[in-house]
Design an enzyme around this catalytic site. Structure first.
Site, short mmCIF file in Angstrom:
data_model
loop_
_atom_site.label_atom_id
_atom_site.label_comp_id
_atom_site.label_asym_id
_atom_site.label_seq_id
_atom_site.Cartn_x
_atom_site.Cartn_y
_atom_site.Cartn_z
CB CYS A 1 -1.00 0.01 1.15
SG CYS A 1 -0.27 0.07 2.79
CE1 TYR B 1 3.76 4.44 14.77
CE2 TYR B 1 1.70 3.63 15.71
CZ TYR B 1 2.56 3.76 14.63
OH TYR B 1 2.24 3.20 13.43
CB SER C 1 -1.22 5.75 13.76
OG SER C 1 -2.30 5.36 12.93
NE ARG D 1 -5.50 3.11 6.14
CZ ARG D 1 -6.69 2.53 6.04
NH1 ARG D 1 -7.72 3.24 5.60
NH2 ARG D 1 -6.86 1.28 6.37
CE LYS E 1 -3.51 -3.64 8.53
NZ LYS E 1 -2.40 -3.37 7.60
CD GLU F 1 -7.61 -14.48 8.30
OE1 GLU F 1 -6.41 -14.69 8.02
OE2 GLU F 1 -8.49 -14.30 7.43
CB CYS G 1 -2.79 -4.09 1.03
SG CYS G 1 -3.16 -2.80 2.26
CE LYS H 1 -2.07 -2.20 11.92
NZ LYS H 1 -1.40 -2.16 10.65
#
Ligand code: PBG
Length: 336
Positions: free
Chosen positions: A122, A313, A274, A205, A195, A233, A130, A248
């Site tokens: 992406c 972060y 983020s 993004r 995800k 998954e 993606c 996530k």
């Protein structure tokens, strides 16, 4: 009047007793610090929605990585900001792209630090999806060899860990086979197995310029209401050879982290994304929450839910706080 038999407050009375009876701990080596890397030298472009974070050229990314390692942070994960994009995302396997360059610089300066490479198209596609397109759809099987090429390019540059975040089916097997064929059978794969199609990726993004130019990612990222699907998954990716799996975002999915933790025996990572970071900063800026305490509380929540590893972060601030506690041997209120 007889005194209560159960006195829960006894173990809460002093910092020392609270530390003694603490059930969950967090150590800097469990932290993974995301870094955004661009081309050039001495480039530092602050990202407005992510206070303290910037797009860094490989030289400055290497300096940042060395400082993080000095603080005890165990890993960094790299995201590339290429100078050009196209329909196939060919920049994703350019050996001179920002990520391979940064990997080489970081491994040269700080060889003991684990270097993770996020692998996705992406950031490199002009349409921002993606994978590659067929009509308006993301073509799963045509994307797999491209992800494999990108993974081999990062492994060749020296990445310890390949972390595919695209959510194509079968990509772990495709990447494992390509890595093994190229002599990288020791390179670790951490799959973003679980995800979700989340509203919390906004600042990322912006930072990476990877917003889809049409549509959204709901045909490949997971539907937020689902948890049994997360187990499918995670088990599928472990079956294809993932060495670790990731969930996530983090805080809105604590139950998913717990469910996955109970069903797989590989390490589980949680990504505090983020938007979660930006949200805490925004509230703190208004004086509505105490940022250091909210940082600690949300981080330990992910550990308590069952995550072994945190991608965050806040890695630098967390390591600084946790390290300081060891130095003074107080343990204090730092949840270490
Ligand atoms: C790339 C990727 C994304 C994130 C990590 N890898 C963005 C997305 O899927 O849109 C999000 C990280 C964050 O928000 O901190 N596919």
């Amino acid at each position: 009047m007889s005194s209560p038999v159960h006195r829960g407050r006894r173990l809460r009375r002093t910092p020392g007793l609270r530390a003694l009876s603490r059930e969950t701990r967090l150590a800097p080596e469990q932290l993974v610090a995301p870094l955004f890397v661009c081309l050039g030298e001495r480039v530092r472009e602050p990202i407005p929605s992510m206070p303290g974070h910037a797009r860094l050229s490989p030289d400055l990314a290497a300096r940042e990585a060395a400082e993080l390692a000095e603080l005890g942070v165990g890993s960094v994960i790299l995201f590339g900001i290429p100078s050009e994009k196209n329909a196939e995302g060919t920049g994703a396997w350019d050996p001179n792209g920002p990520v391979p360059q940064a990997i080489r610089r970081i491994k040269a300066g700080t060889p003991a630090l684990n270097v993770w490479a996020d692998v996705c198209l992406c950031e490199y596609t002009d349409h921002g999806h993606c994978g590659v397109l067929r009509g308006d759809e993301v073509d799963n099987d045509a994307t797999l060899p491209l992800l494999a090429r990108a993974s081999v390019a990062c492994a060749r540059a020296g990445a310890d860990v390949i972390a595919p975040s695209d959510m194509m089916d079968g990509r772990v097997a495709a990447i494992r086979a390509a890595l093994d064929d190229s002599g990288f059978e020791q390179t670790v794969i951490v799959s973003y197995a679980v995800k979700y199609a989340s509203a919390f990726y906004g600042p990322f993004r912006d930072a990476a310029g990877s917003t889809p130019q049409f549509g959204d990612r709901r045909s490949y990222q997971m539907d937020p209401p689902n948890v049994r699907e997360a187990i499918r998954e995670a088990l599928a990716d472990v079956g294809e050879g993932a060495d670790m799996v990731m969930v996530k975002p983090g805080l809105p999915y604590l139950d998913v982290i717990r469910a996955v933790r109970e069903r797989v025996d590989v390490p589980v990572a949680a990504y505090q994304v983020s938007g979660e970071f930006a949200m805490l900063h925004a509230a703190a800026e208004r004086g509505w929450i105490d940022l250091p305490r909210a940082m600690m509380e949300t981080s330990i929540a992910l550990r308590r839910a069952g995550a072994d590893i945190l991608i965050t972060y806040f890695a630098r601030e967390l390591a600084t706080t946790l390290g300081g506690a060891t130095a003074t041997a107080v343990l204090a209120e730092t949840l270490r």
